[in-house]
Structure formats: structure tokens, C-alpha cells
Design an enzyme around this catalytic site. Structure first.
Site, PDB file in Angstrom:
ATOM      1  N   HIS A 187      14.065   8.153   6.200  1.00 18.76           N
ATOM      2  CA  HIS A 187      15.288   8.400   6.972  1.00 18.76           C
ATOM      3  C   HIS A 187      15.047   9.563   7.946  1.00 18.76           C
ATOM      4  CE1 HIS A 187      19.591   8.251   7.774  1.00 18.76           C
ATOM      5  NE2 HIS A 187      19.600   9.569   7.727  1.00 18.76           N
ATOM      6  N   ASN A 237       6.794   1.739  11.538  1.00 15.87           N
ATOM      7  CA  ASN A 237       6.358   2.238  10.220  1.00 15.87           C
ATOM      8  C   ASN A 237       5.545   1.188   9.477  1.00 15.87           C
ATOM      9  OD1 ASN A 237       7.387   5.073   9.426  1.00 15.87           O
ATOM     10  ND2 ASN A 237       9.105   4.163  10.540  1.00 15.87           N
ATOM     11  N   GLY A 242       9.391  -2.049  13.565  1.00 15.07           N
ATOM     12  CA  GLY A 242       8.258  -2.126  12.641  1.00 15.07           C
ATOM     13  C   GLY A 242       7.141  -1.130  12.915  1.00 15.07           C
ATOM     14  N   MET A 275      18.167  -1.701   8.131  1.00 15.09           N
ATOM     15  CA  MET A 275      19.418  -1.047   8.525  1.00 15.09           C
ATOM     16  C   MET A 275      20.649  -1.681   7.874  1.00 15.09           C
ATOM     17  SD  MET A 275      17.968   1.251  10.182  1.00 15.09           S
ATOM     18  CE  MET A 275      19.034   2.190  11.235  1.00 15.09           C
TER      19      MET A 275
HETATM   20  C1  GAR Z   1      12.738   4.791  11.529  1.00 14.57           C
HETATM   21  O1  GAR Z   1      12.675   5.861  12.419  1.00 14.57           O
HETATM   22  C2  GAR Z   1      13.526   5.155  10.289  1.00 14.57           C
HETATM   23  O2  GAR Z   1      13.523   6.521  10.025  1.00 14.57           O
HETATM   24  C3  GAR Z   1      14.913   4.692  10.629  1.00 14.57           C
HETATM   25  O3  GAR Z   1      14.737   3.534  11.386  1.00 14.57           O
HETATM   26  C4  GAR Z   1      13.538   3.659  12.151  1.00 14.57           C
HETATM   27  C5  GAR Z   1      12.797   2.345  12.111  1.00 14.57           C
HETATM   28  O4  GAR Z   1      11.715   2.371  12.981  1.00 14.57           O
HETATM   29  N1  GAR Z   1      15.642   4.404   9.435  1.00 14.57           N
HETATM   30  C6  GAR Z   1      16.916   4.714   9.254  1.00 14.57           C
HETATM   31  O5  GAR Z   1      17.618   5.242  10.095  1.00 14.57           O
HETATM   32  C7  GAR Z   1      17.456   4.351   7.877  1.00 14.57           C
HETATM   33  N2  GAR Z   1      18.741   4.848   7.668  1.00 14.57           N
HETATM   34  P1  GAR Z   1      10.556   1.285  12.901  1.00 14.57           P
HETATM   35  O6  GAR Z   1      11.236  -0.086  12.811  1.00 14.57           O
HETATM   36  O7  GAR Z   1       9.819   1.437  14.191  1.00 14.57           O
HETATM   37  O8  GAR Z   1       9.704   1.571  11.699  1.00 14.57           O
END
Ligand code: GAR
Length: 179
Positions: free
Chosen positions: A99, A14, A12, A79
Site C-alpha cells: 500500500h 509490481n 502490474g 483494488m
Molecule cells: C501500487 O502502487 C500499490 O501500492 C497500489 O496500487 C499500485 C499498483 O501498481 N495499491 C493500493 O493502493 C492498494 N490499496 P501496479 O499495478 O503497477 O503494481
């Protein structure tokens, strides 16, 4: 400004960046009840939900979108592929995703490792609309960075996430202001 909802599966970071940007979040939902992102939502007093079963998850999220009058659905480290039925139940350009690669390169899981294993010179962050495919919707924004020889998956992830945290929340804000 209009309300968004966030779907996530993990840390989380983001979500945290979006909260810090002052964007109104109606609810956060996860397929993973242990996702740290759910704690971030709770600490920020945002209603949060989790369902493991995919059809129950999607059914409940669609109901909440209507109930909360959500205008944009934000995937932030969600995911799992959304079903065609779910995507087609919503207007086009209603779902956005972040992504960690320069799409269309390195789709799916382990995008950062894929770039390193491929000896790519550059990688980056893509923000795109979500369609029925895997990381295939139209691209809204991209930022690239050079991969250094000493980079590992971890160092590259940190640098990419620092970009994501600014680029994603800024992009969400500008979509909401336009609508
Ligand atoms: C992020 O870095 C995003 O780019 C990636 O998951 C991470 C989640 O981080 N998403 C993917 O790979 C989608 N295919 P977070 O939970 O700390 O925000």
C-alpha cells in the site's frame, strides 16, 4: 521455493518486479479483463484468469489456490476489498498487500493524493498481512520518503513505486524462505 499467486487490477508493475526477482508464480488473477498486468503474466507464460463478478472471482481463486498448492497470496494493486468469507477461508498470514502510504495513515483509494492534500511531511510504502478490514492487517515492513514541495501525485507515485518494486519482492522472498 514455494509458489505464490498474484491478484491485480491494473498496470502490474509490481508483478513485473516479482517476476524479475525469480519468484515462482502459479497464476495471476484479475477482476479487470483489460488489466495490463494480465499481459505481463501472459508474456511470462504464467496462467492468467479474469472474472468481473466478485463472488465468482473469489470462488475460482480459492479453487486455484488449492489446485496449484499456493503458499502465499500476493495482492499487487488489487483494488477491491476481499470478502470476509474469502479471507477467513485461508490461513492467517496467507495474504500480503502493498500500500502506498505509511499505514495506518491514508488507507483505501487515492492514498498518495490523501498524503499530499494533508500536507504530510513524509509518506511511504507499507507491506502488510491482509485481514478482514481495509488496509488494517499487521505490518511487515515500511519505508518512508520525504514529500517535496514540488511533488505531484505522479512524481510521488513514481518514487513510491520504485521503492515498492524492491521492498515487496524482497519481503515476499524472505517470507517464502522462512516457511
Ligand atoms: C501500487 O502502487 C500499490 O501500492 C497500489 O496500487 C499500485 C499498483 O501498481 N495499491 C493500493 O493502493 C492498494 N490499496 P501496479 O499495478 O503497477 O503494481
Amino acid at each position: 521455493m514455494h509458489n505464490i499467486a498474484v491478484l491485480l487490477s491494473g498496470n502490474g508493475s509490481n508483478l513485473k518486479a516479482i517476476i524479475d526477482k525469480g519468484i515462482n508464480i502459479s497464476f495471476v488473477a484479475s477482476n479487470n479483463s483489460k488489466a495490463l498486468g494480465l499481459k505481463i503474466a501472459k508474456n511470462a507464460n504464467i496462467p492468467s484468469y479474469s472474472w468481473k463478478n466478485i463472488s465468482e472471482f473469489e470462488e475460482k481463486v480459492l479453487k486455484l489456490i488449492i489446485e496449484y498448492d499456493v503458499k502465499l497470496l500476493v495482492l499487487a494493486g488489487y483494488m477491491r476489498l476481499l470478502s470476509k468469507n474469502f479471507v477467513n477461508s485461508l490461513p492467517s498470514k496467507f495474504i500480503v498487500n502493498v500500500h502506498p502510504s505509511l499505514l495506518p495513515k491514508y488507507k483505501g483509494m487515492n492514498a498518495i493524493k490523501q498524503a499530499i492534500d494533508d500536507c504530510a511531511e513524509y509518506t511511504g510504502v507499507t507491506i502488510h498481512y491482509v485481514d478482514e478490514g481495509m488496509d488494517s492487517g499487521s505490518i511487515i515492513k515500511q519505508n518512508s520518503i520525504k514529500i517535496n514541495e514540488i511533488d505531484t501525485v505522479e512524481t510521488l507515485r513514481d518514487r513510491l513505486q520504485a521503492i515498492e518494486h524492491c521492498l515487496y519482492s524482497d519481503t515476499i522472498k524472505s517470507i517464502l524462505i522462512k516457511d
